[in-house]
Design a protein around this motif. Structure first.
Motif, PDB file in Angstrom:
ATOM      1  N   VAL A  55       0.829  -1.211   0.000  1.00 51.56           N
ATOM      2  CA  VAL A  55       0.000   0.000   0.000  1.00 51.56           C
ATOM      3  C   VAL A  55       0.868   1.268   0.000  1.00 51.56           C
ATOM      4  N   LEU A  56       2.103   1.155  -0.448  1.00 51.83           N
ATOM      5  CA  LEU A  56       2.942   2.330  -0.646  1.00 51.83           C
ATOM      6  C   LEU A  56       2.672   2.883  -2.037  1.00 51.83           C
ATOM      7  N   PRO A  57       2.865   4.181  -2.263  1.00 50.05           N
ATOM      8  CA  PRO A  57       2.463   4.800  -3.537  1.00 50.05           C
ATOM      9  C   PRO A  57       3.345   4.377  -4.698  1.00 50.05           C
ATOM     10  N   THR A  58       2.699   4.087  -5.831  1.00 47.30           N
ATOM     11  CA  THR A  58       3.434   3.830  -7.065  1.00 47.30           C
ATOM     12  C   THR A  58       2.885   4.776  -8.134  1.00 47.30           C
ATOM     13  N   GLU A  78       1.560  10.204   6.806  1.00 43.73           N
ATOM     14  CA  GLU A  78       0.818   8.995   6.455  1.00 43.73           C
ATOM     15  C   GLU A  78       1.546   7.725   6.862  1.00 43.73           C
ATOM     16  N   TYR A  79       2.838   7.667   6.608  1.00 41.64           N
ATOM     17  CA  TYR A  79       3.572   6.433   6.835  1.00 41.64           C
ATOM     18  C   TYR A  79       4.469   6.470   8.064  1.00 41.64           C
ATOM     19  N   GLY A  80       4.593   7.649   8.696  1.00 41.80           N
ATOM     20  CA  GLY A  80       5.474   7.740   9.844  1.00 41.80           C
ATOM     21  C   GLY A  80       4.803   8.048  11.162  1.00 41.80           C
ATOM     22  N   GLY A 231       8.096  10.297  -4.793  1.00 43.29           N
ATOM     23  CA  GLY A 231       7.132  10.083  -3.721  1.00 43.29           C
ATOM     24  C   GLY A 231       7.303   8.737  -3.064  1.00 43.29           C
ATOM     25  N   ALA A 232       7.659   7.734  -3.873  1.00 43.01           N
ATOM     26  CA  ALA A 232       7.883   6.404  -3.324  1.00 43.01           C
ATOM     27  C   ALA A 232       9.048   6.409  -2.350  1.00 43.01           C
ATOM     28  N   VAL A 233      10.092   7.189  -2.656  1.00 42.06           N
ATOM     29  CA  VAL A 233      11.247   7.258  -1.758  1.00 42.06           C
ATOM     30  C   VAL A 233      10.841   7.865  -0.428  1.00 42.06           C
ATOM     31  N   THR A 234      10.099   8.971  -0.476  1.00 37.89           N
ATOM     32  CA  THR A 234       9.640   9.622   0.755  1.00 37.89           C
ATOM     33  C   THR A 234       8.851   8.657   1.620  1.00 37.89           C
ATOM     34  N   SER A 235       7.941   7.913   1.002  1.00 43.29           N
ATOM     35  CA  SER A 235       7.083   7.020   1.772  1.00 43.29           C
ATOM     36  C   SER A 235       7.845   5.833   2.345  1.00 43.29           C
ATOM     37  N   VAL A 236       8.804   5.290   1.585  1.00 39.44           N
ATOM     38  CA  VAL A 236       9.530   4.124   2.089  1.00 39.44           C
ATOM     39  C   VAL A 236      10.484   4.524   3.214  1.00 39.44           C
ATOM     40  N   VAL A 253      10.009  -1.870   1.872  1.00 39.10           N
ATOM     41  CA  VAL A 253      10.437  -2.142   0.501  1.00 39.10           C
ATOM     42  C   VAL A 253       9.300  -1.779  -0.443  1.00 39.10           C
ATOM     43  N   ILE A 254       9.655  -1.215  -1.592  1.00 39.43           N
ATOM     44  CA  ILE A 254       8.646  -0.925  -2.602  1.00 39.43           C
ATOM     45  C   ILE A 254       9.231  -1.198  -3.973  1.00 39.43           C
TER      46      ILE A 254
END
Length: 376
Positions: A55-58, A78-80, A231-236, A253-254
């Motif tokens: 459920v991480l952004p792609t 959102e993720y932290g 954005g994926a980097v920020t979220s992971v 991991v994404i």
């Protein structure tokens, strides 16, 4: 019921109007937004394609009326942060749609999102939905309504939930769209590593990481909000901190697609000193393997657990009798499963099935020249 859209295109944070890049993928959410606005009033929105497992952004992504200055904080929160009605919550819930007022029993002040984002901007309610196929979540939507409108009601929930059977297959279809194979730089064959400080800024990066940041569309030495593809980097990174703080479990991991079309695996972990104190976040970029990609492809075709087992046996070259013995099924049942698999994947033989899943996708998807990735 039909599906919406085609190939992926995305932007993560926008100004006073919706932002997205051209391409059929952007049409998935653009069409959904046009349809929804006819029946549900909302003042801001974020439509986000997600990795079905994490459920991480792609991609794709469409954001309406949310300024870019909120982007980095949006992902970190959102993720932290420990919050109410996160995307992970809605992904795991029995219902694919809910409102913040429902989740807090009317006490929206319990939510970090409300206190830090919604209240300062005048939003008083938030509706979230997950677009699912089975247990896989291919996208989510985040809708906001300002104080001069009534809260979201059951009618609104039904309308948003009704989009799921169309949007989820469309998003899954993006993962299985096969393009012509193209060349890529040999510099992207090796892993790269970067270190992020407490403010999510890159403080060190090796030469390979520089190449990977370029592949993702940005510079490692600029704030992540400047880049349109990280954005994926920020979220992971945020998820890695949540895992280290034991707010989340499992690895951060994404799998995303870079500017050249390659699938990229991004893994983040929090480093510690000898006293166990948390330090910077290490982020490793490397080419995604077929093992990492094929589960997405199989998920996209909505195969049942038993159909996946049969598919794996076919890939190993087992006969119908051998599959039956291995899975403790009758040969007739195996043939029924194969018929269903062929229909879903749109093939007519075992050879075509293996070529479609493990040839067309697992190889060209690594190197497709025109693929898209989540942008921030």
């Amino acid at each position: 019921m039909g599906t919406i859209g085609g190939l992926a295109g995305v932007r993560a944070c926008a100004g006073e109007q919706a932002l997205e890049v051209s391409g059929k993928g952007s049409e998935v959410f653009a069409a959904a937004a046009r349809r929804l606005r006819r029946v549900v009033l909302y003042d801001a929105a974020a439509w986000i394609g997600t990795d079905p497992a994490t459920v991480l952004p792609t991609s794709p992504m469409r954001v309406e009326n949310i300024g870019q200055e909120h982007c980095e904080a949006y992902w970190r929160r959102e993720y932290g942060a420990h919050d109410v009605l996160t995307f992970r919550d809605i992904a795991r819930s029995a219902s694919p749609v809910a409102t913040l007022r429902q989740a807090t029993a009317g006490n929206v002040g319990r939510s970090v999102r409300f206190r830090e984002f919604m209240r300062p901007l005048g939003y008083t309610d938030n509706l979230r939905a997950a677009f699912r196929i089975g247990a896989g979540v291919w996208g989510v939507v985040d809708l906001f309504r300002s104080g001069d409108r009534p809260p979201f009601d059951e009618r609104d929930l039904r309308h948003v939930a009704g989009l799921g059977p169309e949007i989820a297959p469309s998003l899954a279809g993006l993962a299985v769209a096969v393009r012509q194979e193209g060349g890529t730089s040999g510099a992207l064959d090796a892993p790269g590593t970067a270190l992020f400080d407490a403010d999510d800024r890159v403080v060190f990066a090796d030469a390979q990481a520089e190449h990977w940041f370029a592949e993702l569309g940005g510079s490692p030495w600029l704030p992540l909000t400047v880049s349109l593809r990280t954005g994926a980097v920020t979220s992971v990174v945020a998820r890695a901190r949540a895992v280290a703080a034991e707010r989340e479990s499992g690895p951060a991991v994404i799998r995303v697609r870079g500017g050249s079309g390659r699938w990229v695996s991004i893994h983040a972990s929090v480093l510690q000193n000898g006293r166990g104190q948390a330090g910077p976040v290490s982020v490793v970029f490397e080419p995604a393997t077929a093992t990492q990609i094929v589960p997405i492809i199989v998920e996209a075709y909505a195969l049942t657990p038993r159909e996946r087992e049969v598919t794996e046996c076919v890939a190993r070259g087992h006969t119908t009798a051998e599959i039956a013995a291995r899975l403790r099924l009758s040969s007739h049942t195996v043939r029924d499963h194969l018929k269903a698999i062929f229909t879903k994947v749109d093939v007519s033989s075992r050879g075509e099935l293996v070529a479609r899943l493990f040839g067309e996708h697992a190889n060209p998807l690594l190197h497709a020249p025109d693929a898209d990735i989540a942008h921030v």
